[in-house]
Design an enzyme around this catalytic site. Structure first.
Site, PDB file in Angstrom:
ATOM      1  N   ARG A  16       0.816  -1.225   0.000  1.00 45.22           N
ATOM      2  CA  ARG A  16       0.000   0.000   0.000  1.00 45.22           C
ATOM      3  C   ARG A  16       0.847   1.271   0.000  1.00 45.22           C
ATOM      4  NH1 ARG A  16      -3.423  -2.137   5.073  1.00 45.22           N
ATOM      5  NH2 ARG A  16      -1.591  -3.482   5.217  1.00 45.22           N
ATOM      6  N   ARG A 333      30.952  18.378   4.267  1.00 47.59           N
ATOM      7  CA  ARG A 333      30.746  16.939   4.099  1.00 47.59           C
ATOM      8  C   ARG A 333      31.453  16.175   5.212  1.00 47.59           C
ATOM      9  NH1 ARG A 333      32.816  16.079  -1.687  1.00 47.59           N
ATOM     10  NH2 ARG A 333      32.532  13.901  -1.061  1.00 47.59           N
ATOM     11  N   TYR A 387      42.433  14.217  -5.941  1.00 50.69           N
ATOM     12  CA  TYR A 387      42.065  12.928  -6.534  1.00 50.69           C
ATOM     13  C   TYR A 387      42.671  12.803  -7.921  1.00 50.69           C
ATOM     14  CZ  TYR A 387      38.761   9.227  -7.950  1.00 50.69           C
ATOM     15  OH  TYR A 387      38.180   8.060  -8.377  1.00 50.69           O
TER      16      TYR A 387
END
Ligand code: UD1
Ligand code: CA
Length: 458
Positions: A16, A333, A387
């Protein structure tokens, strides 16, 4: 004495809800439903709590790590779910069992206390609530004041049982394991849903003369089940109002309180000042005299007193020390730590980065895997290039450095104390303490006249 344990039925799909997410993982104020149920059980049962999982079992297990699980690989009904758990519970030496639906997020440890106190010496007890409209709940049938059983809404026949009373089954049971063992094999699925209902245990136990108690919990909203988006919203609204009322009474300042959404697992100290709309979820901690302004999202973060989180900032897993200013439009973050009186301004993102006391990064900057010393100023547009497509590397910047605008720092790299980096530099080598470094090509004025069109001259 044998163990008193709890079993949470959490294997259903939640059809539902019209969502692919298992129902018990639908969230209220940022927290999955099942976590609320566990939080109410823990004070009573510590780690003697088992969850029956099935639909989306892996996801559910991930959401409540450290719990004990039993798999119901096919969801054949609530009675079948309990039957799946039985061998494991027996093996663990459980004698008395509390069973609760996984979709009652408003349940509290207090409600459970009252239920457990009232069940007396019954071999099987269950909680009932009174509703104006019994809806899809199992209806309690009593004849001449005597309990007869629970009849599911779909199977309820007015001509047999008369108009329903409004007393319904809340999905909370307590029973002796021996009785469960005896009666569970006798459940059948000859009903409108084709499922094995746990609720049929009541009728069976009564037929056999066992001591059964239907414990009336009145009109409490704490035992409302959540089956649909509408019911989820109703429950979340009740919870939000309740939490905010408690916070206001304790001395937390909430502006536009109706639009402030705070998880019950967050800790908000009296004297904190929070303006809606905003959301503070997870294990956040907002200390006295911290200020969270409008349109902020704060998750699993600590904000110390005197710190100011300005509008439209997003914090997750961050630690903001006193006097720090964040935003507007900042993003912190996981692993961002802002020192005392430091500043992080608009469109600045920090990840796994420590900003020293009084250090500033006020505009358009990305600082990742970095440590920045006390009093250092990070110019607009500065980027740590952390990175290389495979690995992440560290950038270390000392104290009282001045990083000119639009500097790229290619990690791993160390920039010393009291250094000055010329604007537009791409820093690939360490800069010793006290040095001025410039890493950009020298400007050439080419001595060639620009040939302007007449209209440009005007
Ligand atoms: C159930 C009760 C109903 C009661 C209501 C209270 C039954 C047959 N009916 O109805 O009397 O009024 O709760 O809220 O029990 N589940 C499993 N395995 C299954 C099926 C369900 O683990 O095979 C779990 C679900 O994940 C859920 C709980 O059991 O957490 C209850 O199931 P649900 O389908 O919501 O039952 P209701 O129709 O609400
Ligand atoms: Ca339900």
């Amino acid at each position: 004495m044998g163990i008193h344990a709890a079993c949470v039925l959490a294997a259903g799909k939640g059809t539902r809800m019209h969502s692919s997410r298992p129902k018990v993982l639908q969230t209220l104020l940022g927290e999955p439903m099942v976590r609320y149920v566990l939080a109410a059980l823990e004070p009573h049962f510590a780690d003697n709590i088992w969850l029956v999982v099935g639909h989306g079992a892996e996801e559910v297990q991930k959401a409540v790590p450290g719990s004990r699980f039993v798999l119901q690989s096919e969801q054949l009904g609530t009675g079948h779910a309990l039957a799946c758990a039985l061998p494991v519970l027996k093996e663990a030496g459980v004698e008395r069992l509390l069973v609760i639906n996984g979709d009652v997020p408003l349940v509290t440890a207090d409600i459970l206390s009252r239920f457990l106190e009232q069940m007396g010496d019954s071999e099987l007890a269950f909680a009932t609530i009174n509703l104006d409209d019994p809806g899809a709940y199992g209806r309690i049938v009593r004849k001449d004041g005597h309990l007869v059983g629970i009849v599911e809404a779909k199977d309820y026949d007015m001509s047999v049982w008369g108009p329903p009373s409004g007393e319904v089954n809340a999905g909370l049971y307590s029973l002796d394991l021996g009785l469960a063992e005896k009666l569970l094999p006798r459940l059948n699925n000859a009903n409108k849903s084709g499922e094995y209902y746990i609720t049929d245990l009541i009728g069976l136990a009564l037929e056999e003369g066992h001591r059964v108690a239907g414990i009336i919990c009145g009109t409490t909203t704490a035992l409302l089940g959540v089956n649909s988006p509408l019911e989820l919203d109703e429950a979340e609204t009740i919870l939000q109002k309740d939490i905010n009322r408690r916070l206001l009474a304790s001395g937390v300042i909430l502006h536009a309180a109706a639009s402030v959404r705070i998880s019950p697992f967050a800790q908000i100290e009296p004297g904190a000042d929070i303006t809606g709309p905003c959301e503070i979820t997870g294990k956040s901690c907002i200390r006295a005299d911290a200020c969270i302004m409008t349109n902020c999202v704060v998750r699993d973060s600590v904000v110390e007193g005197g710190a100011e989180i300005r509008p439209f900032s997003h914090l997750e897993g961050a630690l903001v020390h006193s006097g720090a200013l964040v935003g507007p439009y900042a993003r912190l973050r996981p692993g961002a730590e802002l020192g005392v009186n430091s500043h992080v301004g608009n469109f600045v993102e920090l990840k796994k980065t420590k900003l020293g006391e009084g250090a500033k990064a006020n505009h358009l900057t990305y600082l990742g895997d970095a440590t920045i010393g006390r009093g250092t100023n990070i110019g607009a547009g500065t980027i740590t290039c952390n990175y290389d497509g495979k690995h992440k590397y560290q950038t270390v910047i000392g104290e009282h450095a001045f990083i000119g605008s639009n500097t790229a720092m290619v990690a791993p790299v160390r920039v010393g104390d009291n250094t000055l980096i010329g604007a537009g530099s791409t820093i690939t080598r360490d800069v010793p303490d006290g040095e001025l470094a410039i890493a950009r090509s020298r400007q050439k004025n080419l001595g060639v006249r620009r040939n302007l069109q007449p209209e440009e001259k005007a």
